[in-house]
Design a protein around this motif. Structure first.
Motif, PDB file in Angstrom:
ATOM      1  N   LEU A  21      37.514  27.080  31.572  1.00 27.78           N
ATOM      2  CA  LEU A  21      36.639  27.925  32.375  1.00 27.78           C
ATOM      3  C   LEU A  21      37.264  28.163  33.745  1.00 27.78           C
ATOM      4  O   LEU A  21      37.282  29.284  34.244  1.00 27.78           O
ATOM      5  N   ILE A  22      37.805  27.116  34.336  1.00 34.18           N
ATOM      6  CA  ILE A  22      38.470  27.231  35.641  1.00 34.18           C
ATOM      7  C   ILE A  22      39.667  28.162  35.534  1.00 34.18           C
ATOM      8  O   ILE A  22      39.855  29.051  36.369  1.00 34.18           O
ATOM      9  N   ALA A  23      40.485  27.970  34.489  1.00 38.62           N
ATOM     10  CA  ALA A  23      41.675  28.810  34.309  1.00 38.62           C
ATOM     11  C   ALA A  23      41.288  30.272  34.124  1.00 38.62           C
ATOM     12  O   ALA A  23      41.934  31.172  34.681  1.00 38.62           O
ATOM     13  N   LEU A  24      40.224  30.528  33.376  1.00 34.42           N
ATOM     14  CA  LEU A  24      39.765  31.896  33.165  1.00 34.42           C
ATOM     15  C   LEU A  24      39.330  32.521  34.484  1.00 34.42           C
ATOM     16  O   LEU A  24      39.726  33.638  34.808  1.00 34.42           O
ATOM     17  N   ARG A  25      38.517  31.791  35.243  1.00 35.55           N
ATOM     18  CA  ARG A  25      38.052  32.302  36.530  1.00 35.55           C
ATOM     19  C   ARG A  25      39.225  32.588  37.462  1.00 35.55           C
ATOM     20  O   ARG A  25      39.300  33.643  38.087  1.00 35.55           O
ATOM     21  N   GLU A  26      40.158  31.663  37.531  1.00 36.92           N
ATOM     22  CA  GLU A  26      41.310  31.835  38.413  1.00 36.92           C
ATOM     23  C   GLU A  26      42.185  33.004  37.963  1.00 36.92           C
ATOM     24  O   GLU A  26      42.724  33.730  38.795  1.00 36.92           O
ATOM     25  N   SER A  27      42.319  33.204  36.653  1.00 38.12           N
ATOM     26  CA  SER A  27      43.124  34.323  36.164  1.00 38.12           C
ATOM     27  C   SER A  27      42.487  35.663  36.513  1.00 38.12           C
ATOM     28  O   SER A  27      43.177  36.675  36.609  1.00 38.12           O
ATOM     29  N   MET A  28      41.168  35.651  36.705  1.00 36.18           N
ATOM     30  CA  MET A  28      40.463  36.861  37.106  1.00 36.18           C
ATOM     31  C   MET A  28      40.517  37.072  38.618  1.00 36.18           C
ATOM     32  O   MET A  28      40.108  38.123  39.106  1.00 36.18           O
ATOM     33  N   GLY A  29      41.001  36.070  39.341  1.00 30.86           N
ATOM     34  CA  GLY A  29      41.121  36.174  40.792  1.00 30.86           C
ATOM     35  C   GLY A  29      39.782  36.148  41.527  1.00 30.86           C
ATOM     36  O   GLY A  29      39.648  36.776  42.579  1.00 30.86           O
ATOM     37  N   ILE A  30      38.815  35.420  40.980  1.00 31.67           N
ATOM     38  CA  ILE A  30      37.510  35.325  41.641  1.00 31.67           C
ATOM     39  C   ILE A  30      37.188  33.872  41.970  1.00 31.67           C
ATOM     40  O   ILE A  30      37.720  32.947  41.351  1.00 31.67           O
ATOM     41  N   ASN A  31      36.314  33.689  42.953  1.00 34.15           N
ATOM     42  CA  ASN A  31      35.907  32.334  43.316  1.00 34.15           C
ATOM     43  C   ASN A  31      34.664  31.933  42.526  1.00 34.15           C
ATOM     44  O   ASN A  31      34.094  32.724  41.772  1.00 34.15           O
ATOM     45  N   LYS A  32      34.224  30.686  42.700  1.00 37.58           N
ATOM     46  CA  LYS A  32      33.069  30.183  41.958  1.00 37.58           C
ATOM     47  C   LYS A  32      31.812  30.983  42.251  1.00 37.58           C
ATOM     48  O   LYS A  32      31.019  31.256  41.345  1.00 37.58           O
ATOM     49  N   ALA A  33      31.618  31.338  43.490  1.00 35.14           N
ATOM     50  CA  ALA A  33      30.420  32.090  43.873  1.00 35.14           C
ATOM     51  C   ALA A  33      30.371  33.442  43.169  1.00 35.14           C
ATOM     52  O   ALA A  33      29.311  33.871  42.693  1.00 35.14           O
ATOM     53  N   GLU A  34      31.509  34.119  43.091  1.00 34.33           N
ATOM     54  CA  GLU A  34      31.559  35.413  42.419  1.00 34.33           C
ATOM     55  C   GLU A  34      31.340  35.248  40.912  1.00 34.33           C
ATOM     56  O   GLU A  34      30.660  36.055  40.284  1.00 34.33           O
ATOM     57  N   ALA A  35      31.919  34.203  40.331  1.00 32.64           N
ATOM     58  CA  ALA A  35      31.708  33.951  38.902  1.00 32.64           C
ATOM     59  C   ALA A  35      30.227  33.711  38.630  1.00 32.64           C
ATOM     60  O   ALA A  35      29.665  34.263  37.685  1.00 32.64           O
ATOM     61  N   ALA A  36      29.594  32.917  39.466  1.00 34.89           N
ATOM     62  CA  ALA A  36      28.170  32.639  39.311  1.00 34.89           C
ATOM     63  C   ALA A  36      27.348  33.916  39.448  1.00 34.89           C
ATOM     64  O   ALA A  36      26.417  34.156  38.675  1.00 34.89           O
ATOM     65  N   ARG A  37      27.706  34.755  40.411  1.00 36.48           N
ATOM     66  CA  ARG A  37      26.985  36.020  40.610  1.00 36.48           C
ATOM     67  C   ARG A  37      27.088  36.898  39.383  1.00 36.48           C
ATOM     68  O   ARG A  37      26.097  37.452  38.914  1.00 36.48           O
ATOM     69  N   ARG A  38      28.297  37.008  38.823  1.00 33.97           N
ATOM     70  CA  ARG A  38      28.497  37.844  37.635  1.00 33.97           C
ATOM     71  C   ARG A  38      27.727  37.324  36.433  1.00 33.97           C
ATOM     72  O   ARG A  38      27.338  38.094  35.552  1.00 33.97           O
ATOM     73  N   LEU A  39      27.511  36.017  36.399  1.00 32.79           N
ATOM     74  CA  LEU A  39      26.792  35.406  35.286  1.00 32.79           C
ATOM     75  C   LEU A  39      25.297  35.277  35.565  1.00 32.79           C
ATOM     76  O   LEU A  39      24.553  34.756  34.734  1.00 32.79           O
ATOM     77  N   ASN A  40      24.891  35.734  36.749  1.00 32.13           N
ATOM     78  CA  ASN A  40      23.487  35.682  37.154  1.00 32.13           C
ATOM     79  C   ASN A  40      22.944  34.253  37.126  1.00 32.13           C
ATOM     80  O   ASN A  40      21.879  33.985  36.563  1.00 32.13           O
ATOM     81  N   MET A  41      23.721  33.319  37.697  1.00 27.60           N
ATOM     82  CA  MET A  41      23.282  31.932  37.791  1.00 27.60           C
ATOM     83  C   MET A  41      23.614  31.404  39.179  1.00 27.60           C
ATOM     84  O   MET A  41      24.357  32.042  39.928  1.00 27.60           O
ATOM     85  N   SER A  42      23.055  30.274  39.514  1.00 27.57           N
ATOM     86  CA  SER A  42      23.317  29.706  40.833  1.00 27.57           C
ATOM     87  C   SER A  42      24.749  29.200  40.903  1.00 27.57           C
ATOM     88  O   SER A  42      25.346  28.805  39.890  1.00 27.57           O
TER      89      SER A  42
END
Length: 71
Positions: A21-42
Motif C-alpha cells: 500500500l505504501i509503495a503504491l501510494r508513493e508510486s502515485m506521488g501522493i502523501n497519506k492525507a491525499e490518499a485518505a482524501r481520495r478514498l474518502n476516509m480519515s
C-alpha cells in the motif's frame, strides 16, 4: 496490495501487505492525507492501514485497488 494464498481446506485467504500500500501510494506521488482524501476516509484510519495497526476488509481492499487503479 494483497497476497492471495490457497488453503488446504479448499478456500482462499487474503493477507494484506501494508508495504505494498505504501509503495503504491508513493508510486502515485501522493502523501497519506491525499490518499485518505481520495478514498474518502480519515487520515488516521488510512495511516492505521499503512502502519499495519488495522487490516482492511476485503471490500475496502477492493475499493482501494479500484480507486488507485491497481490489483
Amino acid at each position: 496490495m494483497i497476497t492471495i494464498g490457497y488453503l488446504s481446506t479448499g478456500g482462499f485467504t487474503m493477507h494484506f501487505v501494508p508495504k505494498r500500500l505504501i509503495a503504491l501510494r508513493e508510486s502515485m506521488g501522493i502523501n497519506k492525507a491525499e490518499a485518505a482524501r481520495r478514498l474518502n476516509m480519515s487520515a488516521m484510519g488510512y495511516g492505521r492501514y499503512e502502519n499495519g495497526e488495522r487490516e482492511p476488509s476485503y471490500q475496502t481492499v477492493s475499493f482501494i485497488a479500484q480507486t488507485f487503479h491497481s490489483s
